[in-house]
Scaffold this motif. Structure first.
Motif: not given
Length: 197
Positions: A172-180
């Motif tokens: 979830v953290t990686e997905q959010r970082m990629d989105k940012l």
């Protein structure tokens, strides 16, 4: 010797009752209203409530008689439950008329056993054949605190295998970082393209 009913109907007794009534020394005997809402004053409502309580007390005393057959015990227990419902109606009426709240006080519940749908068993009615099995089945389903606590382990409190949770958190953290990053790059790219013009 004459019975009490016969004595009450004798001419002398009826004459004396009429004399006392005229003099205002005694109230005429009235029957309790079927509906509690028919009571107009707080004094009347409390008087009829006390009357119901006396009747309940008398019936509970009768149900403990060892010489009664099972059918009479069942009938008396039914009468007690009916009177308890009636008492509840009078309690509500007393409260409506501005009297004390008798509903919240639940005195005397230790002398009863609860059955299905709020039906209560008093005195010898608890020992009737069908009632005893019903109570044993109902109380057998309850578990004491020690049995319940035996099943509680670390997983109950969330101290189990945390590897799956950590892995999910990392994804979830990686997905959010990629989105940012994507959102940030788009704004940076548009800023750079507008500066070069």
């Amino acid at each position: 010797m004459a019975r009490n009913e016969e004595k009450a109907q004798s001419m002398l007794n009826r004459f004396r009752e009429a004399q006392l009534l005229e003099a205002g020394h005694s109230r005429p005997k009235t029957r309790r209203p079927h509906l509690a809402s028919l009571a107009e004053t707080l004094d009347d409502a409390e008087r009829w409530r006390r009357d119901v309580i006396r009747e309940i007390s008398r019936t509970v005393t009768q149900i403990n008689d060892m010489s009664l057959p099972d059918t009479e015990i069942r009938q008396l227990n039914d009468d007690i439950n009916r009177l308890l419902r009636t008492k509840h109606h009078w309690d509500i009426r007393v409260l409506e008329l501005g009297g004390p709240n008798y509903i919240k006080s639940k005195a005397g519940e230790k002398s009863e056993a609860r059955g299905a749908n709020g039906y209560k068993y008093f005195g010898r009615a608890k020992d009737l054949p069908g009632v005893r099995e019903q109570m044993e089945k109902k109380h057998g389903a309850k578990k004491n605190k020690a049995e319940i606590m035996r099943r509680v382990d670390a997983a109950y409190y969330g101290f189990g295998n945390d590897d799956e949770l950590l892995e999910h958190e990392r994804k979830v953290t990686e997905q959010r970082m990629d989105k940012l990053r994507r959102a940030h790059n788009v704004t940076l790219d548009s800023d750079f393209s507008s500066d070069s013009d």
